[in-house]
Write a protein that holds these residues in place. Structure first.
Motif, PDB file in Angstrom:
ATOM      1  N   ARG A 343     -11.049  24.785   7.362  1.00 12.49           N
ATOM      2  CA  ARG A 343     -11.897  26.055   6.656  1.00 12.49           C
ATOM      3  C   ARG A 343     -13.158  26.136   7.243  1.00 12.49           C
ATOM      4  O   ARG A 343     -13.753  26.952   7.317  1.00 12.49           O
ATOM      5  N   PHE A 344     -13.992  25.038   7.718  1.00 12.90           N
ATOM      6  CA  PHE A 344     -15.182  24.819   8.407  1.00 12.90           C
ATOM      7  C   PHE A 344     -15.161  25.653   9.730  1.00 12.90           C
ATOM      8  O   PHE A 344     -16.077  26.479   9.649  1.00 12.90           O
ATOM      9  N   ARG A 345     -14.456  25.722  10.239  1.00 10.89           N
ATOM     10  CA  ARG A 345     -13.998  26.254  11.715  1.00 10.89           C
ATOM     11  C   ARG A 345     -13.976  27.660  11.455  1.00 10.89           C
ATOM     12  O   ARG A 345     -14.554  28.430  12.049  1.00 10.89           O
ATOM     13  N   GLY A 346     -13.016  28.131  10.485  1.00 10.98           N
ATOM     14  CA  GLY A 346     -12.983  29.340  10.044  1.00 10.98           C
ATOM     15  C   GLY A 346     -13.914  30.193   9.652  1.00 10.98           C
ATOM     16  O   GLY A 346     -14.223  31.448   9.805  1.00 10.98           O
ATOM     17  N   SER A 347     -14.796  29.593   8.838  1.00  8.54           N
ATOM     18  CA  SER A 347     -15.964  30.343   8.247  1.00  8.54           C
ATOM     19  C   SER A 347     -17.179  30.188   9.213  1.00  8.54           C
ATOM     20  O   SER A 347     -18.109  30.801   8.846  1.00  8.54           O
ATOM     21  N   ASP A 348     -17.299  29.430  10.324  1.00  7.22           N
ATOM     22  CA  ASP A 348     -18.367  29.406  11.132  1.00  7.22           C
ATOM     23  C   ASP A 348     -19.427  28.886  10.766  1.00  7.22           C
ATOM     24  O   ASP A 348     -20.568  29.930  10.861  1.00  7.22           O
ATOM     25  N   HIS A 349     -19.354  28.037  10.011  1.00  4.96           N
ATOM     26  CA  HIS A 349     -20.853  27.576   9.332  1.00  4.96           C
ATOM     27  C   HIS A 349     -21.789  27.025  10.458  1.00  4.96           C
ATOM     28  O   HIS A 349     -21.516  26.078  11.249  1.00  4.96           O
ATOM     29  N   GLY A 350     -23.048  27.662  10.613  1.00 13.43           N
ATOM     30  CA  GLY A 350     -23.853  27.347  11.563  1.00 13.43           C
ATOM     31  C   GLY A 350     -24.881  26.104  11.125  1.00 13.43           C
ATOM     32  O   GLY A 350     -25.547  25.543  11.965  1.00 13.43           O
ATOM     33  N   HIS A 351     -24.676  25.585   9.868  1.00 12.18           N
ATOM     34  CA  HIS A 351     -25.558  24.345   9.380  1.00 12.18           C
ATOM     35  C   HIS A 351     -24.759  23.726   8.181  1.00 12.18           C
ATOM     36  O   HIS A 351     -23.839  24.146   7.834  1.00 12.18           O
ATOM     37  N   CYS A 352     -25.430  22.654   7.778  1.00 11.64           N
ATOM     38  CA  CYS A 352     -24.763  22.143   6.667  1.00 11.64           C
ATOM     39  C   CYS A 352     -25.079  22.442   5.451  1.00 11.64           C
ATOM     40  O   CYS A 352     -24.955  21.586   4.577  1.00 11.64           O
ATOM     41  N   HIS A 353     -25.912  23.456   5.375  1.00 13.76           N
ATOM     42  CA  HIS A 353     -26.295  23.996   3.796  1.00 13.76           C
ATOM     43  C   HIS A 353     -27.190  22.927   3.312  1.00 13.76           C
ATOM     44  O   HIS A 353     -27.180  22.686   1.824  1.00 13.76           O
ATOM     45  N   ASN A 354     -28.111  22.161   4.011  1.00 11.11           N
ATOM     46  CA  ASN A 354     -29.096  21.307   3.475  1.00 11.11           C
ATOM     47  C   ASN A 354     -30.401  21.144   4.469  1.00 11.11           C
ATOM     48  O   ASN A 354     -30.355  20.713   5.452  1.00 11.11           O
ATOM     49  N   ALA A 355     -31.551  21.800   4.074  1.00 15.33           N
ATOM     50  CA  ALA A 355     -32.506  21.819   4.898  1.00 15.33           C
ATOM     51  C   ALA A 355     -32.960  20.488   5.483  1.00 15.33           C
ATOM     52  O   ALA A 355     -33.362  20.418   6.698  1.00 15.33           O
ATOM     53  N   ILE A 356     -32.882  19.426   4.804  1.00 17.91           N
ATOM     54  CA  ILE A 356     -33.462  18.129   5.460  1.00 17.91           C
ATOM     55  C   ILE A 356     -32.417  17.699   6.127  1.00 17.91           C
ATOM     56  O   ILE A 356     -32.642  16.958   7.314  1.00 17.91           O
ATOM     57  N   LEU A 357     -31.096  17.482   5.602  1.00 17.88           N
ATOM     58  CA  LEU A 357     -30.109  17.061   6.594  1.00 17.88           C
ATOM     59  C   LEU A 357     -29.810  17.769   7.803  1.00 17.88           C
ATOM     60  O   LEU A 357     -29.517  17.231   8.912  1.00 17.88           O
TER      61      LEU A 357
END
Length: 442
Positions: A343-357
């Motif tokens: 799911r992660f690869r298919g959605s092509d998330h470019g970040h972890c959705h947490n500014a500090i992390l």
């Protein structure tokens, strides 16, 4: 010591004020033109992404054209803590491009910091800070109007009024923004209005309460759960500050009534959607934490945060490099849930959705500390800028900080534009407002 440092005591206040006076005496029309473009850019953060994208480069161009004329004042912005920390964060992120596994994405995410140029380009007209704050508030209200128009158009089948470049999802109303960005922008708008509504006087109190109510309603109908949480936290924190500051409960009671009325209205309008999304968070997060089942929207958010912590552990000081989070996950992450990884690869998330992390994963502890110090310097300075709307940019930055667990706002264009404007409005030392000179003419 830190408190004193963040107010830039090394700036020669006498010399800086004389420089602004000389600039105003020499180029009154130039200042007026510059102010128009600066206000337009501040308002543009409430418009579709094309507007701030064009607005920042037009404003920077105006600044560069007039740089010779404003050179006397410009050196003082380079001495501001918010400027120095922003340059340090940008430089550290750029250095990370040397070891990132994904230089293309790294350049893209580093490029989002272009909106930090607003700190330099707005400085020559920052004496009109009130106008600039008002322009940003008006721009965000335009976004609320767009929400109403798009909601009506969708229900009435007026397709030409529905922006084709935005996918809202069922029951979510983002206007001309995607719902996630709508939630973030409107949380900062709520921050602009709350200190005026809770701590202002006269027209500011009524305008603040009205603006907060509109922003809160807009946040509710976006269906963005992180924005709901951040808005609630912002109201509690600002109400607490109001009580401590004024020892008065009336504004807080008024804010509570407004929140309840707005909340009831939103629930009547989209209560089914809100209930479903809250239930999904509880169910999916519980499955992720108790059963290691991360194959859901919220479960994947949990897993991405875990992967970000693992990335920090791989290189605590320097991180995996700018934009390198996704590539590092693909190459090194624990495959504890194959379906969630797909799911992660298919959605092509470019970040972890947490500014500090995200800052820590890509830039190490150094990057995370620089980002926190940069925004923290703006909050500190903005809180000292006055009362009412004068504190609005600082509380808007607090709203961004409350959004940290839900979005990496420093790497996205729309949210980075908001960040750039707010930091530009919160230097450690503010030039005196028009008509408040305290030094003699040069």
């Amino acid at each position: 010591m830190i408190n004193k440092t963040l107010t830039a005591p090394w700036i020669n206040r006498f010399g800086a004020e004389r420089a602004f006076r000389a600039q105003s005496d020499r180029l009154p029309r130039g200042e007026a033109v510059h102010l128009i473009f600066a206000a337009a850019f501040c308002a543009s953060v409430g418009l579709p992404m094309t507007a701030p994208e064009i607005g920042v480069w037009v404003l920077v161009s105006i600044w560069l054209i007039g740089l010779v004329a404003v050179r006397g004042t410009q050196k003082y912005v380079l001495l501001q803590p918010v400027t120095l920390l922003g340059l340090a964060f940008a430089a550290w992120t750029a250095i990370g491009l040397f070891w990132t596994p994904d230089r293309v994405r790294g350049l893209e995410q580093w490029g989002a910091l272009r909106f930090g140029l607003a700190v330099l380009a707005i400085w020559p007209v920052l004496r009109w800070r009130g106008i600039l704050i008002g322009a940003m508030a008006v721009g965000c209200l335009a976004g609320n109007v767009a929400q109403v128009v798009v909601w009506w158009a969708e229900h009435e089948g007026v397709d030409w009024l529905v922006p084709g470049f935005v996918d809202h999802g069922p029951g979510r109303v983002g206007g001309w923004w995607p719902p996630v960005y709508a939630g973030l922008v409107l949380v900062t708008a709520l921050g602009l209005h709350l200190p005026a509504g809770l701590m202002g006087r006269g027209w500011q109190r009524w305008a603040g309460l009205a603006g907060a109510a509109v922003s809160l309603a807009g946040i509710g109908v976006t269906g963005t759960r992180g924005a709901w949480i951040a808005a609630a936290g912002l109201i509690v924190l600002c109400a607490g500050a109001a009580v401590l500051r004024a020892r008065a409960w009336k504004p807080v009671i008024a804010a509570a009534i407004v929140s309840l009325v707005v909340g009831a209205g939103v629930w009547v309008s989209v209560g089914d959607v809100l209930s479903a999304r809250v239930s999904a968070v509880w169910t999916e997060a519980s499955r992720a934490l108790k059963q290691d089942d991360y194959n859901s929207d919220n479960g994947l958010r949990v897993l991405m945060a875990i992967w970000a912590v693992d990335a920090v552990g791989s290189d605590p000081v320097a991180g995996v490099g700018a934009g390198g989070y996704s590539a590092w996950v693909a190459a090194h992450a624990d495959r504890r849930d194959a379906a969630a990884f797909a799911r992660f690869r298919g959605s092509d998330h470019g970040h972890c959705h947490n500014a500090i992390l995200q800052a820590a994963a890509t830039g190490g502890v150094v990057g995370a500390l620089l980002l926190l110090a940069w925004v923290g310097a703006g909050v500190h300075a903005g809180m000292r800028a006055g009362v009412g709307y004068a504190q609005g940019p600082a509380w808007a930055l607090v709203g961004l900080l409350l959004m940290v667990p839900f979005d990496a706002w420093q790497v996205n264009g729309q949210s980075a534009a908001v960040l750039g404007v707010l930091l530009a409005l919160c230097p450690g030392w503010l030039p005196p407002r028009v008509g408040e000179w305290v030094t003699p003419r040069a």
